[in-house]
Write a protein that holds these residues in place. Structure first.
Motif, PDB file in Angstrom:
ATOM      1  N   ALA A 215       0.939  -1.173   0.014  1.00 44.59           N
ATOM      2  CA  ALA A 215      -0.109   0.102   0.001  1.00 44.59           C
ATOM      3  C   ALA A 215       0.708   1.356  -0.130  1.00 44.59           C
ATOM      4  O   ALA A 215       0.544   2.273  -0.718  1.00 44.59           O
ATOM      5  N   SER A 219       0.834   3.964  -2.964  1.00 44.86           N
ATOM      6  CA  SER A 219       0.212   5.294  -2.718  1.00 44.86           C
ATOM      7  C   SER A 219       0.913   6.506  -3.296  1.00 44.86           C
ATOM      8  O   SER A 219       0.165   7.614  -3.734  1.00 44.86           O
ATOM      9  N   GLY A 341      -3.803   1.429  -1.341  1.00 43.91           N
ATOM     10  CA  GLY A 341      -2.891   2.277  -1.484  1.00 43.91           C
ATOM     11  C   GLY A 341      -3.316   3.577  -2.545  1.00 43.91           C
ATOM     12  O   GLY A 341      -3.025   4.613  -2.400  1.00 43.91           O
ATOM     13  N   SER A 361       2.197   7.349   1.857  1.00 50.51           N
ATOM     14  CA  SER A 361       3.067   6.403   1.809  1.00 50.51           C
ATOM     15  C   SER A 361       3.747   6.137   3.266  1.00 50.51           C
ATOM     16  O   SER A 361       4.070   5.041   3.583  1.00 50.51           O
TER      17      SER A 361
END
Length: 380
Positions: A215, A219, A341, A361
């Motif tokens: 994720a 992101s 994400g 992130s």
């Protein structure tokens, strides 16, 4: 040598099915224009695919457990090829969406068998290296598959990108059929689906580490082109070159990650997350400067590529059982993570701006590090 050749043959198939999944990214604007729909609606061609993989991955292995593994590999690639050919000649968006969804059910089947084959046919000390060869197909799809599909759309028409992807899957199918031996021959491949493994704390910790790690990767990576366009002020050609470089250096990064995950998995995972954090910090401070971003993207691609491999090893090493079932769980986890994400990254950008996109992130990386140290504590 034959064992390594078999792994590269399987990696070719991964290249084909991954190009099918992500190759549509570069042609979404053309598809939206052709069918008179919004880009968000066209995006369901990618989102629906990922969600089906995430939800139905383990169940497909259960349903198809009685079939021979090689037959499943060949059949999966055939379905991908046919679906791509049909996609090139469909004149209705919803029909295209349905046809795109069909091969998604067989995506985790191919992945799980390929990863399991790599693990079963390699020495314990070389397992990570063998798995890294399978993941090289994913890396090459990023380097060649997606750009080639986009190029075909630019040179001819968007339907030609689906025909190209069909050819890739047909070549992979021929390679698997002619070069890969019967998988069950001389190897024990018990298809065991013991749901009691979900009571294992180590498995859940491994899943959470993988989920937060992937994720975190997507992101920011999911909006890399948008960032380079609006913050670094690169033009389309420069962005294409950056994306190609990102994937190219990733081939080496994936190989190195496989080498060290077989020796020092905790240290490799920890260093990966810390360096990934440092790269995102550099993006935040130097994202508006052209020359520094070229160097940052190079290091970013080198690190980023090992994320899926590292996540896979953290899951498969956390619990014993049917490697195919566990790998199908990983495939589902990875696709949920990509979706989460990307969605959270978009939410973050909408509220804080593209120049602050790294924030999403950083949150996921922090959670991944917390789960990593919880895993170490549990092991001790």
């Amino acid at each position: 040598m034959k064992s390594k050749r078999n792994l590269y043959v399987l990696a070719l198939g991964v290249f084909g099915i991954t190009t099918t999944e992500f190759g549509v990214i570069g042609v979404l604007p053309e598809i939206a224009s052709t069918f008179g729909i919004s880009i968000e609606k066209a995006g369901w061609l990618l989102s629906a695919f990922a969600l089906i993989v995430a939800v139905f991955g383990p169940f497909m292995l259960v349903v198809l457990s009685s079939f021979k593994r090689k037959s499943l590999l060949v059949s999966s690639l055939l379905i991908f090829a046919v679906a791509n050919i049909l996609s090139a000649y469909i004149g209705n968006f919803y029909a295209l969406l349905v046809v795109r969804m069909l091969p998604a059910f067989f995506h985790p089947v191919y992945w799980s068998i390929a990863l399991s084959f790599a693990e079963k046919t390699s020495d314990p000390s070389d397992k990570s290296k063998a798995v890294s060869i399978i993941f090289s197909g994913l890396t090459l799809a990023t380097v060649l598959g997606v750009p080639l599909a986009t190029l075909m759309s630019d040179l001819f028409y968007w339907q030609s990108s689906f025909l190209l992807t069909a050819v890739i899957n047909i070549v992979a199918l021929i390679g698997v059929q002619l070069l890969l031996p019967a998988i069950e021959k001389g190897i024990e491949f018990p298809m065991v689906f013991d749901l009691n493994i979900f009571q294992n704390k180590n498995l859940w910790i491994g899943l959470l580490i993988a989920f937060f790690t992937i994720a975190a990767m997507y992101s920011t990576y999911g909006y890399m082109a948008e960032f380079l366009k609006n913050v670094t002020h690169m033009n389309g050609k420069q962005i294409s070159i950056m994306l190609f470089m990102f994937g190219t250096v990733g081939v080496l990064g994936n190989k190195i990650a496989g080498k060290y995950m077989s020796r020092i998995p905790f240290q490799t995972t920890c260093i990966f997350l810390i360096v990934l954090t440092a790269i995102h910090v550099l993006i935040y401070y130097y994202g508006s400067f052209f020359a520094p971003m070229v160097w940052i993207i190079g290091f970013w691609g080198f690190i980023h590529s090992g994320g899926f491999l590292i996540s896979n090893i953290n899951i498969t090493s956390s619990v014993s059982g049917s490697s195919e079932f566990i790998n199908s769980i990983f495939t589902s986890c990875g696709n949920f993570a990509v979706t989460t994400g990307t969605l959270f990254g978009g939410f973050w950008i909408a509220h804080y701006g593209i120049e602050n996109s790294i924030g999403a992130s950083i949150i996921f990386i922090t959670l991944a590090l917390i789960m990593l140290f919880i895993k170490v504590k549990l092991v001790k």
